[in-house]
Enzyme design. Structure first.
Site, PDB file in Angstrom:
ATOM      1  N   LYS A 342       0.890  -1.245   0.156  1.00 20.23           N
ATOM      2  CA  LYS A 342      -0.108  -0.246   0.208  1.00 20.23           C
ATOM      3  C   LYS A 342       1.021   1.224   0.175  1.00 20.23           C
ATOM      4  O   LYS A 342       1.567   1.467   0.626  1.00 20.23           O
ATOM      5  CB  LYS A 342      -1.025   0.021   1.227  1.00 20.23           C
ATOM      6  CG  LYS A 342      -1.690   1.453   1.202  1.00 20.23           C
ATOM      7  CD  LYS A 342      -2.724   1.286   2.792  1.00 20.23           C
ATOM      8  CE  LYS A 342      -3.379   2.630   2.894  1.00 20.23           C
ATOM      9  NZ  LYS A 342      -4.120   2.490   4.204  1.00 20.23           N
ATOM     10  N   LYS A 354     -10.004  12.724   8.726  1.00 19.81           N
ATOM     11  CA  LYS A 354      -9.325  12.355  10.064  1.00 19.81           C
ATOM     12  C   LYS A 354      -9.691  13.459  10.963  1.00 19.81           C
ATOM     13  O   LYS A 354      -9.018  14.310  10.552  1.00 19.81           O
ATOM     14  CB  LYS A 354      -8.083  11.856   9.680  1.00 19.81           C
ATOM     15  CG  LYS A 354      -8.196  10.228   9.032  1.00 19.81           C
ATOM     16  CD  LYS A 354      -6.563  10.037   8.873  1.00 19.81           C
ATOM     17  CE  LYS A 354      -6.661   8.697   8.072  1.00 19.81           C
ATOM     18  NZ  LYS A 354      -6.962   7.596   8.395  1.00 19.81           N
ATOM     19  N   ASP A 367       1.371   5.804   5.870  1.00 25.62           N
ATOM     20  CA  ASP A 367       0.256   4.987   5.329  1.00 25.62           C
ATOM     21  C   ASP A 367       1.231   4.333   4.137  1.00 25.62           C
ATOM     22  O   ASP A 367       0.131   3.351   3.396  1.00 25.62           O
ATOM     23  CB  ASP A 367      -0.811   5.731   4.828  1.00 25.62           C
ATOM     24  CG  ASP A 367      -2.038   5.224   5.082  1.00 25.62           C
ATOM     25  OD1 ASP A 367      -2.171   4.048   5.675  1.00 25.62           O
ATOM     26  OD2 ASP A 367      -3.162   5.617   4.435  1.00 25.62           O
ATOM     27  N   ASP A 427     -12.155   7.304   3.664  1.00 28.42           N
ATOM     28  CA  ASP A 427     -11.038   6.731   4.468  1.00 28.42           C
ATOM     29  C   ASP A 427     -10.797   5.640   4.596  1.00 28.42           C
ATOM     30  O   ASP A 427      -9.773   5.122   5.128  1.00 28.42           O
ATOM     31  CB  ASP A 427     -11.372   7.338   6.080  1.00 28.42           C
ATOM     32  CG  ASP A 427     -10.056   7.469   6.808  1.00 28.42           C
ATOM     33  OD1 ASP A 427      -8.833   7.632   6.219  1.00 28.42           O
ATOM     34  OD2 ASP A 427     -10.015   7.655   7.850  1.00 28.42           O
ATOM     35  N   GLU A 429      -9.555   4.062   1.853  1.00 28.76           N
ATOM     36  CA  GLU A 429      -9.157   4.366   0.599  1.00 28.76           C
ATOM     37  C   GLU A 429      -8.036   3.291   0.266  1.00 28.76           C
ATOM     38  O   GLU A 429      -7.835   2.752  -0.936  1.00 28.76           O
ATOM     39  CB  GLU A 429      -8.493   5.621   0.243  1.00 28.76           C
ATOM     40  CG  GLU A 429      -6.966   6.073   0.817  1.00 28.76           C
ATOM     41  CD  GLU A 429      -6.948   5.570   2.258  1.00 28.76           C
ATOM     42  OE1 GLU A 429      -5.648   4.943   2.628  1.00 28.76           O
ATOM     43  OE2 GLU A 429      -7.715   5.735   3.110  1.00 28.76           O
ATOM     44  N   ARG A 431      -7.581  -0.087   0.473  1.00 30.25           N
ATOM     45  CA  ARG A 431      -8.174  -1.185  -0.188  1.00 30.25           C
ATOM     46  C   ARG A 431      -8.389  -0.896  -1.519  1.00 30.25           C
ATOM     47  O   ARG A 431      -8.364  -1.784  -2.396  1.00 30.25           O
ATOM     48  CB  ARG A 431      -9.223  -1.792   0.712  1.00 30.25           C
ATOM     49  CG  ARG A 431     -10.426  -0.834   0.755  1.00 30.25           C
ATOM     50  CD  ARG A 431     -11.250  -1.237   2.029  1.00 30.25           C
ATOM     51  NE  ARG A 431     -10.698  -1.097   3.508  1.00 30.25           N
ATOM     52  CZ  ARG A 431     -11.449  -1.432   4.343  1.00 30.25           C
ATOM     53  NH1 ARG A 431     -12.517  -2.142   4.405  1.00 30.25           N
ATOM     54  NH2 ARG A 431     -10.566  -1.393   5.503  1.00 30.25           N
TER      55      ARG A 431
END
Length: 573
Positions: A342, A354, A367, A427, A429, A431
């Protein structure tokens, strides 16, 4: 600092030299006193600066980080008696059994007994006073006029790489005390096979190499650690240890690259910079690694609607789809596998922004920890060069931002396999990007896939900050990855793929929604990804939201690199 002199070094001992220069484990003869030496460069400042060179940093008001020197570290695996060693600090790893006492409260362990005798009972008195029993996480420091002795607890038995990593890290921590010459030993090697001794030395060296690493690229000032040498005592010498520590050096270099990528903020590491880093890896190992970078237009041609929907709002930093491929020129049959990471270089949450103190929006640079692990593994494998395996490294890199062009809650997007997704939460996102990345990986004709993603907060609630969650319908692949993780010293736990939960992911207007109810969020996230993997392909999803970052150290961990490299090597035919 004064020197801790128990006695003198044996003149016929062997050592490994770890120093910062462009060579990688160049074998050389240093002097008649030692049998052999070789150089390693996991911490070379050249790479520490290269990410900064990729950015338009000057236009952002960023100052160029100071270029601090990396100290030379000699890592020695000597046959000398521990009591005969001299230096600033001696670190000894001791199990609970090693701390057993006789009827006179004296150590039964011969090494601890000898040291205690040399120190007139101070070691025994200190361990009793501090209630040091050898449990994992315990340590005591004995300050002497000539230096220090540190006892580090290894638990009931030192059977895992994690214990030896901790021992190496404890020794490396002595750099903060300006210790220059350090030695590490085990209180007892009884019961350790020759192979176990080699693995133990490698794990200790890994702990040292990662323990001395400090990411000072963004500090106005930084101090150069004083540590100059570390000797690993009593675990043997020879070409097998040399080879194993060489392997550890390559893996550590990949881990450090992963740490650097995650540590760098989102105004430094953008999708474009991540793509440039991939190109540099391919350029460095051009005889075994090729690269293909797809821009947004090329991704549109492949109908990657799920991935591009996440990137739609990030007009300043457009998406880049990264595909590296490792393979040697040998003609033997190769097993084809893929590592998918990812790659959200920043995740604002989109319109499901967030918010609040617990949202961790300020940490959403991590992330892309899955992507960092995949690129770190690519770097390590470029050095190790295993035969009989073809590895595809895939990252759908982008940002999740907010703009008029951005994805909205309620939108329906179509992945490249034609499946439609109702976005009920912008949020969730990662996946969406992984959906198209997994489809792309399957289209490369691979037999197995591991994806790594900071996918859910739910996995942190389930397993805490140190353990990744592993999801797969394949028992065989689960066993492979568990064994690789155990060998590398990284923690993961297999989680259930509870298929009955999939009904909560049904949409009234599309094939699926992208998030289910709050309960079991890590499981429904994995079930979502499963929809985009060919049934003929073995697939495992690692949710690394917990171990990717250390709140204690406020730093990236480089989690996943070691396990991935170990798994790839075990898949080499």
């Amino acid at each position: 600092m004064a020197t801790l002199r128990v006695s003198s070094l044996l003149a016929s001992s062997s050592y490994y030299s770890l120093q910062c220069n462009p060579s990688v484990f160049t074998k050389c003869q240093s002097s008649p006193r030692w049998a052999f030496s070789f150089s390693v460069t996991p911490l070379c400042s050249r790479r520490s600066k290269r990410i900064v060179h990729c950015i338009a940093g000057d236009t952002l008001g960023l100052t160029r980080p100071n270029e601090s020197d990396v100290p030379k570290i000699s890592i020695g695996a000597k046959d000398t008696d521990v009591v005969q060693w001299q230096g600033d600090l001696l670190a000894i790893g001791a199990t609970e059994n090693d701390l057993a006492r006789d009827e006179n409260s004296k150590f039964k362990n011969p090494l601890l007994q000898q040291l205690d005798s040399k120190l007139n009972g101070l070691l025994s008195a200190a361990s009793s006073e501090e209630d040091f029993s050898g449990k994992s996480g315990q340590s005591i420091n004995l300050r002497l006029p000539g230096g220090r002795i540190t006892l580090v607890g290894l638990g009931s038995s030192a059977s895992s790489p994690t214990s030896y990593h901790s021992l190496g890290e404890a020794a490396a921590a002595a750099k903060s005390a300006q210790a220059r010459n350090i030695a590490v030993s085990l209180a007892s090697t009884d019961g350790l096979s020759a192979e176990s001794k080699i693995n133990s030395a490698s794990a200790i060296a890994t702990g040292v190499m990662l323990g001395i690493f400090e990411d000072n690229r963004f500090r106005s000032e930084s101090k150069t650690p004083a540590l100059e040498s570390l000797d690993i005592l009593g675990l043997g010498t020879g070409p097998e240890i040399e080879s194993k520590i060489k392997y550890a050096e390559h893996v550590c270099a990949g881990v450090i690259l992963g740490r650097e990528l995650v540590n760098a903020p989102a105004n430094i590491v953008t999708p474009g910079v991540l793509a440039e880093e991939a190109k540099k890896i391919a350029s460095t190992y051009s005889d075994v690694i090729t690269v293909n970078i797809l821009d947004a237009e090329q991704c549109k041609e492949l109908k990657m609607g799920a991935y591009l929907s996440v990137a739609a709002a990030a007009t300043e930093n457009p998406p880049y789809f990264i595909h590296l491929c490792f393979k040697t020129n040998s003609r033997e049959r190769k097993r084809k596998i893929a590592l998918v990471g990812k790659g959200l270089t920043f995740d604002s949450g989109g319109y499901n922004l967030k918010t609040g103190a617990g949202s961790k929006i300020e940490l959403m640079k991590y992330d892309m920890g899955g992507a960092a692990a995949v690129l770190g593994a690519a770097k390590a494998l470029g050095e190790i060069r295993p035969f009989g395996v073809e590895v595809h490294f895939i990252v759908a890199a982008c940002e999740n931002m907010i703009s008029g062009a951005g994805m909205r809650p309620g939108d329906i997007v179509t992945a490249s396999n034609g499946k439609t997704i109702e976005v009920n939460n912008t949020d969730a996102e990662g996946r969406l990007t992984l959906a198209d990345a997994l489809i792309y990986a399957c289209n490369q004709g691979v037999e197995k896939i591991i994806d790594l993603a900071t996918l859910t907060g739910a996995i942190v609630i389930a397993l805490g900050p140190s353990v990744a969650g592993a999801f797969t319908p394949s028992d065989d692949l689960a066993r492979e990855v568990v064994v690789a993780a155990e060998a590398s010293g990284e923690k993961l736990w297999r989680m259930p793929m509870e298929e009955s939960y999939w009904k909560s992911m049904k949409s009234g207007v599309a094939d699926m929604i992208n998030t289910g109810p709050g309960d079991g969020g890590a499981i429904t996230g994995a079930l979502f990804l499963k929809q985009f993997v060919d049934e003929k392909v073995q697939w495992l999803h690692l949710d690394i939201a917990g171990p990717v970052w250390s709140d204690e150290k406020k730093n990236a961990t480089g989690y996943g690199v070691s396990t991935l490299v170990e798994w790839v090597l075990r898949n080499a035919l």
